[in-house]
Design a protein around this motif. Sequence first.
Motif, mmCIF file in Angstrom:
data_model
loop_
_atom_site.group_PDB
_atom_site.id
_atom_site.type_symbol
_atom_site.label_atom_id
_atom_site.label_comp_id
_atom_site.label_asym_id
_atom_site.label_seq_id
_atom_site.Cartn_x
_atom_site.Cartn_y
_atom_site.Cartn_z
ATOM 1 N N THR A 57 0.841 -1.201 0.000
ATOM 2 C CA THR A 57 0.000 0.000 0.000
ATOM 3 C C THR A 57 0.879 1.256 0.000
ATOM 4 O O THR A 57 2.042 1.198 0.397
ATOM 5 C CB THR A 57 -0.860 0.039 1.281
ATOM 6 O OG1 THR A 57 0.050 0.093 2.394
ATOM 7 C CG2 THR A 57 -1.752 -1.172 1.406
ATOM 8 N N PRO A 58 0.315 2.388 -0.380
ATOM 9 C CA PRO A 58 1.092 3.641 -0.308
ATOM 10 C C PRO A 58 1.609 3.907 1.108
ATOM 11 O O PRO A 58 2.723 4.412 1.269
ATOM 12 C CB PRO A 58 0.079 4.706 -0.748
ATOM 13 C CG PRO A 58 -0.889 3.972 -1.618
ATOM 14 C CD PRO A 58 -0.985 2.593 -1.047
ATOM 15 N N VAL A 59 0.822 3.564 2.107
ATOM 16 C CA VAL A 59 1.265 3.797 3.492
ATOM 17 C C VAL A 59 2.543 3.013 3.762
ATOM 18 O O VAL A 59 3.518 3.518 4.330
ATOM 19 C CB VAL A 59 0.144 3.377 4.486
ATOM 20 C CG1 VAL A 59 0.663 3.413 5.927
ATOM 21 C CG2 VAL A 59 -1.056 4.282 4.316
ATOM 22 N N GLU A 60 2.546 1.747 3.302
ATOM 23 C CA GLU A 60 3.738 0.917 3.515
ATOM 24 C C GLU A 60 4.920 1.454 2.709
ATOM 25 O O GLU A 60 6.068 1.437 3.174
ATOM 26 C CB GLU A 60 3.427 -0.526 3.092
ATOM 27 C CG GLU A 60 4.369 -1.535 3.700
ATOM 28 C CD GLU A 60 4.227 -2.909 3.064
ATOM 29 O OE1 GLU A 60 5.173 -3.705 3.183
ATOM 30 O OE2 GLU A 60 3.181 -3.185 2.408
ATOM 31 N N ALA A 61 4.632 1.958 1.525
ATOM 32 C CA ALA A 61 5.717 2.513 0.699
ATOM 33 C C ALA A 61 6.401 3.669 1.425
ATOM 34 O O ALA A 61 7.627 3.762 1.459
ATOM 35 C CB ALA A 61 5.155 2.994 -0.645
ATOM 36 N N VAL A 62 5.585 4.531 2.027
ATOM 37 C CA VAL A 62 6.150 5.680 2.745
ATOM 38 C C VAL A 62 6.954 5.203 3.953
ATOM 39 O O VAL A 62 8.058 5.684 4.221
ATOM 40 C CB VAL A 62 5.029 6.665 3.165
ATOM 41 C CG1 VAL A 62 5.553 7.723 4.113
ATOM 42 C CG2 VAL A 62 4.404 7.305 1.932
ATOM 43 N N VAL A 120 2.173 11.453 -1.684
ATOM 44 C CA VAL A 120 3.299 10.707 -1.117
ATOM 45 C C VAL A 120 4.515 11.629 -0.917
ATOM 46 O O VAL A 120 5.197 11.559 0.111
ATOM 47 C CB VAL A 120 3.648 9.507 -2.037
ATOM 48 C CG1 VAL A 120 5.005 8.919 -1.696
ATOM 49 C CG2 VAL A 120 2.558 8.441 -1.934
ATOM 50 N N ALA A 121 4.782 12.512 -1.893
ATOM 51 C CA ALA A 121 6.022 13.307 -1.862
ATOM 52 C C ALA A 121 6.253 14.048 -0.537
ATOM 53 O O ALA A 121 7.341 13.955 0.037
ATOM 54 C CB ALA A 121 6.058 14.277 -3.048
ATOM 55 N N PRO A 122 5.250 14.758 -0.018
ATOM 56 C CA PRO A 122 5.525 15.483 1.235
ATOM 57 C C PRO A 122 5.736 14.554 2.433
ATOM 58 O O PRO A 122 6.284 14.970 3.441
ATOM 59 C CB PRO A 122 4.257 16.329 1.439
ATOM 60 C CG PRO A 122 3.563 16.337 0.134
ATOM 61 C CD PRO A 122 3.920 15.055 -0.535
ATOM 62 N N GLN A 123 5.280 13.314 2.296
ATOM 63 C CA GLN A 123 5.434 12.402 3.443
ATOM 64 C C GLN A 123 6.823 11.780 3.512
ATOM 65 O O GLN A 123 7.190 11.157 4.499
ATOM 66 C CB GLN A 123 4.413 11.265 3.343
ATOM 67 C CG GLN A 123 2.974 11.726 3.424
ATOM 68 C CD GLN A 123 2.029 10.544 3.352
ATOM 69 O OE1 GLN A 123 2.108 9.635 4.162
ATOM 70 N NE2 GLN A 123 1.157 10.527 2.361
ATOM 71 N N ILE A 124 7.575 11.923 2.444
ATOM 72 C CA ILE A 124 8.914 11.328 2.438
ATOM 73 C C ILE A 124 9.899 12.324 3.024
ATOM 74 O O ILE A 124 9.951 13.476 2.603
ATOM 75 C CB ILE A 124 9.323 10.916 1.012
ATOM 76 C CG1 ILE A 124 8.340 9.864 0.517
ATOM 77 C CG2 ILE A 124 10.743 10.363 1.002
ATOM 78 C CD1 ILE A 124 8.576 9.420 -0.891
ATOM 79 N N LYS A 125 10.655 11.851 3.988
ATOM 80 C CA LYS A 125 11.617 12.753 4.645
ATOM 81 C C LYS A 125 12.884 12.808 3.810
ATOM 82 O O LYS A 125 13.814 12.032 3.997
ATOM 83 C CB LYS A 125 11.906 12.255 6.045
ATOM 84 C CG LYS A 125 10.700 12.355 6.950
ATOM 85 C CD LYS A 125 11.052 12.130 8.397
ATOM 86 C CE LYS A 125 9.944 12.565 9.332
ATOM 87 N NZ LYS A 125 8.646 12.010 9.025
#
Length: 784
Positions: free
Chosen positions: A400-405, A430-435
């Motif tokens: 899932t996208p959550v797992e990807a992040v 997704v982009a803003p969630q990636i540190k």
Amino acid sequence: MDYGPAPESTKEANAWLDQHERRFGLFIDNAWTGAGAETFATNNPANGKELAQITQATTDDVNRAVDAARRAQPGWVALGGHGRAKILYALARLLQKHSRLFAVLETLDNGKTIRETRDADLPLAARHFYHHAGWAQLQSEEFADYRAVGVVGQIVPWNFPLLMLAWKIAPALAAGNTIVFKPAEFTPLTALLFAEICQQAGVPAGVVNIVTGDGRTGEAIVNHPGIDKLAFTGSTEVGRIIRKATAGTGKKLSLELGGKSPFIVFEDADLDAAVEGLVDSIWFNQGQVCCAGSRLLVQESVEERFLAKLKARMDNLRLGSPLDKSMDVGALVDPVQHQRITGLVQSALAEGCTVYQPACELPADGSWYPPTLIMGASTSAGVAQTEIFGPVLVAMSFRTPVEAVQLANNTVYGLAACVWSESISLALDVAPQIKAGVVWINTANQFDAACGFGGYKESGYGREGGREGMLEYMTHLSEDARPAAPVIETGKARIKASDEGNPFAIDRTAKLYIGGKQARPDGAYSRAINGAGGQFLADVGEGNRKDIRNAVEAAHKATGWSKASAHNRAQVLYYIAENLAARADEFAARIGAMTGAKNPEREVQASIDRLFTWAAWADKYDGLAHQPPMHGITVALNEPVGVVGIICPNEAPLLGFISLVAPALAVGNRVVAVPSEAYPLSATDLYQVLDTSDLPGGALNIVTGSADELARTLASHYDVDAVWRHDGKAEGCAEVERLSAESLKRTWTSGGKGRDWYDNKQAAGRAVLYHATQVKNVWIPYGV
Ligand code: NAI
């Protein structure tokens, strides 16, 4: 049809090396020294043959270079923006005019393909000088409140020798600094050729000094007291050493360090395009790229299909002479990198991973490593966590996208990420969630002088490129106006003194404020706070390590504050101001009783004013939309740093607290604040104000006690992203900087100086927001 050989001529590059008799001295004060007593070889990685002997610069050499830079700096500033712009422009032109010579020399020295040096390194380096000629021209209008830092030391690695030089030297020159620059010992040649270009461009003597050598020369630059700013790109390990070595010196510092960047492929991505992107991401420069997409995260539903396409593409990659224009993969920079990569891949095999390598023939001489794909690694495996810095990709899947992040962020690094999806809403969610400091959507390894580049977490701090990159080479003018640190006695009586003269009727014990609730200190100790006349005012909790840990945990849970809209955050800050105003008399009386201030109402009114300022900024500190030379936009977002620990000043206990905590909150950080050690009651009195102002629990946590002890805990805590210390204690500030090196957290400290908290220039504005935010550049190409 087979490829025929397409070799690039080395005639001119060899002629240039011969002209220097293949022995190089240093470039100091616009003149070449002879080769030094100690020299070392720089070799061609593609065949192991020596290209030239290079001087190992000594501490004396570095001293001479710094002296030359110091002498030259006032003249370089006096030349004015237009004068500097003309010289930067000349440098750009000369780089273009001699671009093939530079490209061939770079390929010879580094082992990367001519295709890359010719088509990427050189054009990007020239563009950097053009762009920064523009910043020099505009400096007096666009950065009117800033001055050049002074003499800067710059140390770069071997993976992009000339490009890193351009990234460092262009902004530093544009801003009016003079430079002592050290290339990496494996790849010094293009920097030495650049020295000649400086002479031709009319760079005044002493403005650019190039010293060669290994880490010892680097250390001499780092430790030189005449260096005002250090800019380093290289390994996280050396970054830590530099952070520790510069702690307490007041040297400005930017670090661009390692990475383990995720390359995320969602099931709706254009898989063929994503494969090409991945080739650019991990096999560009043999994977010796700090932002290489070295962790492939592919959605389970397309994993098999994607890996099959990827392997087929790997089979077609051409590895061989980097001077051949049709090669995709060149040589590794040095046998030492070969050993390192081989060891890491073997460890993966030992752990049961599957390794895929195309059946390519490796040349007999030189350092070569085939494109490699590792499958079946656990998320904690060495190859999944360590920066390999080679042509090695580690593949994992997600559902899932959550797992990807989650997987993307499961690393100590935070330099870059790629997101591949045809759904713009998914990608932009997704982009803003990636540190990470850079996110490329449906593209990879794009760079431009107008777009900042740099990391989060252990990938370092500071940005190169763009407006934010210029700020790294400048000092806000208000810094020069800061007063000496006031002398205020802290660590007052722990035992209650006389009650006589206490203007507060009921003996109140202020607890700590954690997760939106008052909490007893873990150690069950209190300290008495006595007033200016020696009278007892109240007890406050003596916070300890455990309390800080609890506060950091609460801050981490309060993710809602960072996700809240800027409008909402502004509303809360206004509300705090409103509730503070309603109790202004009480707060003024308290300040008066604590500090003996004659006009404490002034501090309360200034605090309300300051809260309005930060509430106003909350929804106005917008990012930028850049238009780099691609079909698309790059959105520069000002993101919060994360969890910020703030040690507040003793002077102006309420205004100082508000002036630091409010801007951090305004842009979405969560805060663990240590109020004035001497006068903490203005902060503890705020609990009730906060409770009635809709600030979510955990967004602001307050721990009273010893500033030294609590600062130490905050600076050592791995889950704290930044520490600000503003109590004017020089040694305490140095300690924060030293301890911050372990997790490479950002710091902002007062050193041994104070600050006029009433002065908007010193205590408000963009210069403060710079510390409270980090810029993330999201690249969004478009077109059909
Ligand atoms: P490094 O960090 O040792 O070298 C980078 C530069 O720092 C060179 O110019 C070097 O001479 C200088 N240096 C070394 N020790 C120093 C010290 N104590 N004080 C000041 N300067 C010092 O990187 P190295 O050894 O070349 O590569 C080792 C690993 O570091 C690579 O395998 C890779 O994982 C990582 N690395 C990451 C880079 C990046 O861009 N993020 C670039 C280069 C290496």
